[in-house]
Design a protein around this motif. Structure first.
Motif, mmCIF file in Angstrom:
data_model
loop_
_atom_site.group_PDB
_atom_site.id
_atom_site.type_symbol
_atom_site.label_atom_id
_atom_site.label_comp_id
_atom_site.label_asym_id
_atom_site.label_seq_id
_atom_site.Cartn_x
_atom_site.Cartn_y
_atom_site.Cartn_z
ATOM 1 N N UNK A 191 0.126 -10.154 -9.335
ATOM 2 C CA UNK A 191 -1.337 -10.240 -9.208
ATOM 3 C C UNK A 191 -1.805 -8.952 -8.550
ATOM 4 N N UNK A 192 -2.455 -8.109 -9.329
ATOM 5 C CA UNK A 192 -2.941 -6.835 -8.788
ATOM 6 C C UNK A 192 -4.334 -7.013 -8.190
ATOM 7 N N UNK A 193 -4.484 -6.502 -6.960
ATOM 8 C CA UNK A 193 -5.812 -6.546 -6.334
ATOM 9 C C UNK A 193 -6.288 -5.117 -6.146
ATOM 10 N N UNK A 194 -7.280 -4.753 -6.929
ATOM 11 C CA UNK A 194 -7.797 -3.398 -6.855
ATOM 12 C C UNK A 194 -8.387 -3.158 -5.463
ATOM 13 N N UNK A 195 -7.976 -2.054 -4.857
ATOM 14 C CA UNK A 195 -8.512 -1.736 -3.522
ATOM 15 C C UNK A 195 -7.925 -2.584 -2.420
ATOM 16 N N UNK A 196 -6.827 -3.292 -2.717
ATOM 17 C CA UNK A 196 -6.303 -4.235 -1.726
ATOM 18 C C UNK A 196 -5.280 -3.642 -0.778
ATOM 19 N N UNK A 197 -5.010 -2.337 -0.896
ATOM 20 C CA UNK A 197 -4.001 -1.730 -0.031
ATOM 21 C C UNK A 197 -4.425 -1.775 1.439
ATOM 22 N N UNK A 198 -5.716 -1.933 1.644
ATOM 23 C CA UNK A 198 -6.224 -2.010 3.013
ATOM 24 C C UNK A 198 -5.980 -3.367 3.668
ATOM 25 N N UNK A 199 -5.471 -4.326 2.891
ATOM 26 C CA UNK A 199 -5.176 -5.637 3.476
ATOM 27 C C UNK A 199 -4.070 -5.475 4.510
ATOM 28 N N UNK A 200 -4.315 -5.984 5.720
ATOM 29 C CA UNK A 200 -3.392 -5.734 6.826
ATOM 30 C C UNK A 200 -2.159 -6.617 6.723
ATOM 31 N N UNK A 201 -1.110 -6.244 7.479
ATOM 32 C CA UNK A 201 0.093 -7.063 7.534
ATOM 33 C C UNK A 201 -0.244 -8.466 8.014
ATOM 34 N N UNK A 202 -1.153 -8.547 8.948
ATOM 35 C CA UNK A 202 -1.518 -9.851 9.493
ATOM 36 C C UNK A 202 -2.173 -10.719 8.408
ATOM 37 N N UNK A 203 -3.022 -10.060 7.633
ATOM 38 C CA UNK A 203 -3.651 -10.810 6.534
ATOM 39 C C UNK A 203 -2.611 -11.259 5.513
ATOM 40 N N UNK A 204 -1.668 -10.364 5.234
ATOM 41 C CA UNK A 204 -0.611 -10.724 4.288
ATOM 42 C C UNK A 204 0.192 -11.911 4.821
ATOM 43 N N UNK A 205 0.459 -11.906 6.126
ATOM 44 C CA UNK A 205 1.149 -13.059 6.719
ATOM 45 C C UNK A 205 0.335 -14.332 6.500
ATOM 46 N N UNK A 206 -0.976 -14.189 6.634
ATOM 47 C CA UNK A 206 -1.865 -15.347 6.393
ATOM 48 C C UNK A 206 -1.761 -15.834 4.953
ATOM 49 N N UNK A 207 -1.740 -14.880 4.023
ATOM 50 C CA UNK A 207 -1.646 -15.259 2.601
ATOM 51 C C UNK A 207 -0.276 -15.888 2.305
ATOM 52 N N UNK A 208 0.744 -15.397 3.000
ATOM 53 C CA UNK A 208 2.088 -15.952 2.792
ATOM 54 C C UNK A 208 2.094 -17.429 3.206
#
Lengths: 590, 590
Positions: free
Chosen positions: B323-340
């Motif tokens: 799932x590609x999210x354009x412009x999503x590289x700015x998503x923080x590690x913490x946010x990624x942990x939340x998505x996980x």
């Protein structure tokens, strides 16, 4: 796609190619040609297949009653000799070109035109076949038009269609509730609503201003011919209108409905006080098409030496009334015996009568078993009061007022029907000025309507003289049937509490059962009132249906069962366990 | 009678004498003059009383919030300085001449503008006060307009409004039934309908041709935020139409509704096969406003030496998707942990990701914990397939297909909302070509819709390859919500029996449960199909309501109770005895 419904094709479509869908109502073979009567929701049209269209002719040869077909063909005029003036489509027929069998049909359990012979139980079991009968279809179509017309009127007048709950709390509206065990609240039950009464009042407290709903209501009562466990109510409530305004707007609704659906002009509805209706017609829902009236003769009968008459005449709770039937002298002794039996259903102990054979002959011109008990001048005064003429009969009721009213009220209707006296098709009226309370069999006061009905007096006057208090209630009556009833409601907590006190409902009980309503009345309740119409009865009247089951798609039998789906049915133990209930075991027979 | 609703008075009425009814929204005392904000269903208007009208001024002085008043006065323009552009009535005010207090009000349990602070339980207990809030009123008004618009469309298109029973027979539609004990049939129970499905099919067999009903349905399920024990369905069925025709007419209905009520043009609805929806969006109700898609990378991942990926990639029932999210590289590690954590709700065991920092730098320009497991050429191929650019992030799902679809499908929506990617207001579509069956957790086939759905193949093909069979079913989806669903139904008994056989329902069981339907199919059932819309959800979407409770006048709490009326409640023993049931006693605690 279909181009036309079968029943709508007329000479206007001659030479058009049409596509029809429907059922084979009848198939005939005549002179090497096949005639199919094709039926759909809108009627029947004749389709002809001749051997030219070989493949389709052969299919037409194969079809039987109730097969489902798609037919394409050309509309053509019938020859003069074959025109059928009894059919809307009787001037034309379809020359069939294509026939597709969409579904075959086993021989149905009964032929549509033999529905009378098979009995209602078979018809209810195969309801989906019975509903194919044009008379049944027409009733449901009319019902749909009725609700559509009412909804449009309500919309145009700013009433909001708001749904109220079906899973709700028991409120004592008189009848038995249907209960629904709660799975999540152990040992507790929802009740199905007997009406949305309290919810619609709360919607007024909410400021909705004008509410309506075509609402399902439920009563677990022993069924009579005109009752169903679930029935439908046109439920209306409005704020800031008085009784006259509420009657005016709902009268306009019913007038508009009859005009639109039946092309009938009902005219203005007369208003009649309850007391007058009871006195003149022995009923709070008099059929004004019957030109017969009860006439009080208590004052005269007080003077006769005949206990059957002077007893009730001298009793404040008794009544002696006469019912004159013009031209009724021809009623035979056998018929009178029948009427005597009929009034006994209502508790009357007998049925006295006088026939007027020759009024100029004085008492000699009268014929009756009771003349001997009465002084001649009393008879003369009575005959004058009743304005009798030769050929009349006068019936008498003498008993407790309620028995006289019920017995003579019912006799009035029965004799009116038997003697063909009914005048006109429609006789609407408003009955108003009902008493607030009536005495039940234990001598306690109960609400004549319901305990939320506003009295036409102050709380003090109400509590001082509850028997005298009138309510601001109104019933709409049509042809002797109560179409609907309503009232202005109590909008102030002190008045509501006064009514509860008169009814012997303690503050505690009131708080437990109606606490939420009493609370609501304290937080800014507007003056409000409304009305509810019985939709099933309204449609019965409009279609001339004899049974309420004929105006409901899937009705219950008189034992509250559905013989088609076989409901109610057994529940398994797992379900009952989840609902925290078990079946009660029968005490074993000894 | 009222001349105007408060909220409707504008400069057009200047110098008119008006009569208003309503509630005191606010009362202020300012410079010896009293200002009342009068509120009714249509809004608020300012009324001014000055000391000239002594008696009425004194009354105005006495009133408090939520008092119910009748006011007569003259409309006048406000001075420029006091014009309130935020109010519809802000250019005028009423100079009050008469004031009648129709009812007083105790201090309400909460002020309307403090509804958030008091919590939902208090608001539900005093629902009649909470409903006075303009936002709540507006939702119920819009709901009424929705049903009115739909009914008008149905009427105009020849659909008959026909009521089906509420007291009916249990039919296994998946969810738990509400049961109603029968008094007259000992030990038996009615069930409240989960839908009118079988009745509407029988109406088609009856020849009603086109049916609709706005019907109450019931499910005794554990409630989620968007569920209620009783809910309302716009129920539609028609004969002799195929799936395309049914979709076309109901699409027109919804288009017309949005145009009429919201002035929104929904445009034509695209059609998308179920398989495509699952593949591209991981959902059978994709929100097309979100410009993110799942991309299959199974073929690439089969070649990597990383079990988490190559396991599912090599499994016929597995899937690896990106799932590609354009412009999503700015998503923080913490946010990624939340998505996980978020995807773990759907059973995903982790959430792999790659950030694209500098695509020109090759693998060096990527950032990810999983790069080390992948050959460079696979990474390159994958990046090309995904057409990534600098600043993107790619998430991965690798598991059983159902888990990947659910997890990435949900993540797609969540990231789309979080990142503000939602484009446009409304994105409707039809999802079509559903499979007939799905496997349940025990590995048995169950109906994806219900067992009356017609397959798009012959009975023989169905029984031979049930997993491959598609149905003639369709769901209408709007903004990721299933608005409604339906299908062409089976109209021939042999096909219905074939479906029952695939489902492992014996002839005997089928006959017992659905015998009346199987019978009906034999006696001339027409081809038919239909659709049902969830009215509550439709109104939620149209009003932007966050909770289903906000679009129902008197909703239940999440434990299926009404805190206002205190339902469900206790039943007395006499009632239970009449119903032939008793409460199950709890096993005593030891």
């Amino acid at each position: 796609m279909r181009t036309h419904y079968c029943g709508t094709i007329t000479s206007a479509q001659i030479d058009e190619e049409v596509t029809l869908y429907g059922w084979v109502d009848r198939r005939r073979d005549h002179g090497g040609v096949i005639f199919l009567d094709m039926r759909d929701r809108e009627g029947i049209v004749q389709v002809v297949f001749d051997p030219d269209t070989e493949e389709h002719f052969q299919r037409a040869d194969r079809v039987r009653s109730e097969y489902v077909l798609e037919i394409k063909g050309r509309v053509r005029a019938r020859s003069d000799a074959t025109i059928n003036p009894n059919m809307l489509t009787g001037e034309i027929e379809i020359l069939g070109k294509k026939l597709e069998i969409l579904n075959s049909a086993a021989t149905p359990p009964f032929q549509l035109d033999q529905h009378i012979e098979v009995g209602e139980d078979v018809r209810l079991k195969y309801r989906y076949i019975d509903l194919r009968r044009p008379e049944m279809l027409e009733k449901l179509k009319l019902r749909s038009r009725v609700t559509s017309s009412i909804r449009r009127f309500m919309d145009e007048n700013g009433f909001l269609d708001i749904e109220t709950p079906i899973l709700t709390k028991a409120t004592p509206e008189g009848a038995r509730d249907y209960l629904v065990p709660s799975r999540t609240h152990e040992g507790k039950f929802f009740a199905l609503p007997q009406s949305p009464q309290l919810f619609k009042q709360l919607l007024m407290v909410s400021g909705m201003d004008r509410y309506y709903q075509i609402a399902k209501c439920f009563r677990d009562e022993d069924l009579r011919a005109d009752r169903q466990p679930e029935f439908t109510q046109i439920d209306i409530e409005t704020s800031f209108m008085n009784d006259q305004q509420i009657m005016a707007i709902t009268e306009r609704m019913i007038q508009g409905l009859f005009k639109e659906v039946l092309d009938v002009d009902l005219g203005d509805f007369p208003h009649m006080p309850y007391a007058e209706a009871m006195s003149r017609f022995g009923s709070d829902k008099p059929d004004l098409r019957i030109p017969l009236e009860l006439v009080d003769v208590d004052d005269l009968m007080r003077q006769v030496d005949f206990k059957v008459f002077n007893g009730p005449a001298n009793d404040a709770k008794g009544r002696v009334a006469a019912l004159k039937v013009t031209g009724g002298a021809q009623i035979s002794r056998k018929q009178i015996d029948g009427y005597t039996k009929f009034v006994s259903i209502y508790g009357a102990k007998g049925l006295a009568w006088i026939k007027i054979n020759d009024i100029t002959a004085g008492i000699e011109g009268l014929q009756s078993p009771i003349l001997k008990f009465m002084p001649e001048d009393i008879i003369t005064q009575m005959m004058a009061r009743l304005a009798v003429t030769d050929g009349d009969i006068v019936f008498f009721g003498a008993d407790k007022t309620s028995i006289v009213n019920e017995a003579l009220g019912a006799l009035r209707v029965k004799v009116g029907e038997d003697q063909g006296l009914i005048k006109g098709d429609w006789a609407p009226l408003w009955v108003v000025d009902f008493p607030m309370f009536e005495e039940n069999s234990e001598g306690n006061l109960t609400s004549l309507h319901h305990p939320f009905t506003a009295p036409a007096c102050s709380p003090e006057a109400l509590e001082k003289n509850p028997e005298q208090a009138l309510s601001i209630a109104y019933d709409m009556v049509l042809n002797g049937t109560e179409l609907g009833g309503g009232s202005v409601r109590i909008h102030q907590a002190d008045m509501q509490q006064a009514v509860f006190r008169v009814l012997g409902i303690s503050d505690e009980e009131a708080q437990e059962k109606f606490g939420f309503l009493l609370d609501a009345l304290k937080y800014g309740a507007p003056p409000h009132g409304g009305l509810a119409f019985g939709l099933d009865r309204l449609v019965m009247l409009m279609t001339g249906a004899k049974s309420i089951r004929d105006v409901i798609a899937f009705p219950k039998t008189q034992s509250a069962a559905c013989v088609m789906t076989d409901a109610p049915g057994l529940a398994d133990n797992k379900q009952l366990r989840e609902l925290n209930i078990r079946l009660r075991e029968k005490p074993k027979a000894e």
